[in-house]
Motif scaffolding. Sequence first.
Motif, short mmCIF file in Angstrom:
data_model
loop_
_atom_site.label_atom_id
_atom_site.label_comp_id
_atom_site.label_asym_id
_atom_site.label_seq_id
_atom_site.Cartn_x
_atom_site.Cartn_y
_atom_site.Cartn_z
N SER A 61 -44.34 36.62 13.66
CA SER A 61 -44.97 37.90 13.23
C SER A 61 -44.97 37.51 11.45
O SER A 61 -44.39 36.76 11.14
CB SER A 61 -43.93 39.00 13.41
N PRO A 62 -45.88 38.32 10.80
CA PRO A 62 -46.11 38.21 9.48
C PRO A 62 -44.62 38.02 8.71
O PRO A 62 -44.40 37.69 7.78
CB PRO A 62 -47.01 39.17 8.92
N SER A 63 -43.88 39.20 9.16
CA SER A 63 -42.76 39.41 8.35
C SER A 63 -41.48 38.36 9.03
O SER A 63 -40.30 38.39 8.54
CB SER A 63 -41.93 40.76 9.05
N ALA A 64 -42.07 37.48 9.61
CA ALA A 64 -40.80 36.32 10.45
C ALA A 64 -40.38 35.64 8.99
O ALA A 64 -40.79 35.65 8.03
CB ALA A 64 -41.31 35.50 11.32
N SER A 65 -39.50 34.61 9.33
CA SER A 65 -38.72 33.85 8.33
C SER A 65 -39.75 33.19 7.55
O SER A 65 -40.92 32.68 7.81
CB SER A 65 -38.14 32.75 8.92
N PRO A 66 -39.61 33.12 6.27
CA PRO A 66 -40.67 32.54 5.24
C PRO A 66 -40.63 30.96 5.57
O PRO A 66 -41.49 30.41 5.19
CB PRO A 66 -40.15 32.92 3.78
N TYR A 67 -39.62 30.44 5.98
CA TYR A 67 -39.57 29.02 6.43
C TYR A 67 -40.20 28.73 7.57
O TYR A 67 -40.85 27.65 7.91
CB TYR A 67 -38.18 28.65 6.86
N ILE A 216 -40.52 16.60 8.57
CA ILE A 216 -39.65 16.05 7.37
C ILE A 216 -39.99 16.77 6.34
O ILE A 216 -41.26 17.16 5.76
CB ILE A 216 -40.21 14.79 7.28
N LYS A 217 -39.20 17.63 5.89
CA LYS A 217 -39.31 18.69 4.55
C LYS A 217 -38.03 18.88 4.02
O LYS A 217 -36.93 18.95 4.38
CB LYS A 217 -39.73 20.08 5.51
N ASN A 218 -38.16 18.95 2.68
CA ASN A 218 -36.96 19.34 1.98
C ASN A 218 -36.38 20.75 2.27
O ASN A 218 -37.10 21.68 2.42
CB ASN A 218 -37.42 19.64 0.20
N ILE A 219 -34.77 20.60 2.21
CA ILE A 219 -34.53 21.97 2.64
C ILE A 219 -33.99 22.67 1.15
O ILE A 219 -33.44 21.99 0.50
CB ILE A 219 -33.04 21.66 3.37
N ARG A 418 -32.14 30.96 9.20
CA ARG A 418 -32.01 31.50 7.94
C ARG A 418 -30.71 31.38 7.66
O ARG A 418 -30.02 31.07 6.34
CB ARG A 418 -32.26 32.87 8.01
N ALA A 419 -29.59 31.45 8.46
CA ALA A 419 -28.17 31.07 8.20
C ALA A 419 -28.15 29.70 7.98
O ALA A 419 -27.14 29.22 6.95
CB ALA A 419 -27.32 31.61 9.36
N VAL A 420 -28.58 29.02 8.68
CA VAL A 420 -28.30 27.27 8.33
C VAL A 420 -28.82 27.07 7.01
O VAL A 420 -28.02 26.53 6.20
CB VAL A 420 -29.12 26.42 9.52
N TYR A 421 -30.15 27.54 6.64
CA TYR A 421 -30.53 27.13 5.39
C TYR A 421 -29.70 28.09 4.21
O TYR A 421 -29.37 27.35 3.17
CB TYR A 421 -32.12 27.65 5.38
N GLY A 422 -29.47 29.02 4.45
CA GLY A 422 -28.66 29.84 3.69
C GLY A 422 -27.26 29.22 3.31
O GLY A 422 -27.02 28.99 1.98
N VAL A 423 -26.40 28.51 4.24
CA VAL A 423 -25.31 27.90 4.16
C VAL A 423 -25.62 26.84 3.23
O VAL A 423 -24.81 26.18 2.10
CB VAL A 423 -24.63 27.47 5.37
#
Length: 454
Positions: A61-67, A216-219, A418-423
């Motif tokens: 959905s458009p409101s899904a994770s920005p990542y 392959i993308k920068n975190i 989101r939690a993984v990227y957040g940590v």
Amino acid sequence: MPRASTRVTVDRRGMLRAVGIHKSTSTGYHFRCFAPFAAFFLSSIFHSSNSPTARPLSFASPSASPYIVEAMLSRSSARTAQRLARAASRQPHLQNVSRSFATVETDIFKPTKFGSKYTVTLIPGDGIGAEVAESVKTIFKADSVPIDWEQVDASGVDSGAPGSAEEMFRESIASLKRNKLGLKGILHTPISRSGHQSFNVAMRQELDIYASVCLIKNIPGYNTRHKDVDLVIIRENTEGEYSGLEHQSVPGVVESLKIITRLKSERIAKFAFAFALANNRKKVTCIHKANIMKLADGLFRRTVQSVAADYPTIEVNDMIVDNASMQAVSKPQQFDVMVMPNLYGGILSNIGAALVGGPGIVPGCNMGRDVAVFEPGCRHVGLDIKGKDQANPTALLLSGTMLLRHLGLDDHANRISRAVYGVIADGKYRTRDMGGDSTTHEFTRAILDKMDTL
Ligand SMILES: NC(=O)C1=CN([C@@H]2O[C@H](COP(=O)(O)OP(=O)(O)OC[C@H]3O[C@@H](n4cnc5c(N)ncnc54)[C@H](O)[C@@H]3O)[C@@H](O)[C@H]2O)C=CC1
Ligand SMILES: O=C(O)CCC(=O)C(=O)O
């Protein structure tokens, strides 16, 4: 009997959208069914565009994770999508309409589902496999992900028991054929034992999970030498240098056959272009060594070029693998989607992993017509740190969230990723491969805590 169909539409920006509808004609029960579209998994783990209006074909959905933006199409709906894309590119008026375009009956596969839960094969693999799989299970359980794992502890490590490794391998294949969907770590292949076939390769060949996708993308928040790396390695998974056809003609002379076929080159090329189109990516680069392997890589290159003609909106170029390796470490931002034969994919996914932080953070999957297996994109066993509580579970976790998206479980996927990227972005808990000193358990605990805050 359940029936399935795919509705393909063109939205007002001229982007193709596909929605899978799974209908049970006996109960009249309708639900959106994402997972069955295994044949073409079109995915990009992060939003790939800076433009807020340019969104790729996506089930999120458009409101899904920005990542995360991902999409999937069945083989036939992907064909339809390609046809529609061509038609749309020729007819500008289609770019401004939003209408239902076609309904396609598909031969989609159906993952096993009992009640509201999916059964997914879990093959932790050797080395660090058990530890990172434990992390995934813990996190998925904490988020009440509706998956029952069917765990098969296949191993390529010689246990000494005759036939047991082969038996477990056969069991893992049977389980994947049954469930159509798997999460897998990496199985070890001893270098020294001749005649020992790689179970990883055998599995890809037997299930014909032909398209390897490595993201392959920068975190964000984890800085490496290069910024703005965002490339996708799409690798033919079932032939090329991995055909396993080797023999010793006479002592001291070995012949090793690399098989390239037009058919398999064409389907991986189509996969790559469909992926690019669906994910709003702009360029496909064919990687080859056609200056030396004029017949084999020449065929691969020509086939990619001829498929490219069907995708006029996607830029195409090609590059010799040696140069591509050099360019990847010096100017990786020039690459978008890369498509290549098997071995070059192994090498470039390792280079790619090194660019963004190592094999511990790179997710991936292997897509076939009937079966999809999600596994770390840079396929390392990690025997050296087995049992030391040092492994980074990010690659398997993010492969797991790709699997969730494949099932249409976007809410779970968004929360977990989101939690993984957040940590990682917070920087307090990082495993050793990322320069920290957290154990696998501490990192997993931090993700669980972060999930509580989301
Ligand atoms: N050796 C084998 O049995 C297999 C090898 N391969 C291929 O060979 C390449 C290299 O394989 P190997 O030499 O066996 O590499 P490896 O498994 O020894 O890994 C290289 C290094 O990366 C580290 N590492 C890998 N994943 C990690 C994680 N999640 N967290 C923290 N550290 C991690 C390992 O600890 C090790 O120090 C792979 O990328 C793959 O292409 C693929 C499958 C099996
Ligand atoms: O299974 C193996 O031992 C090697 C396979 C491999 O190189 C790969 O999966 O990329």
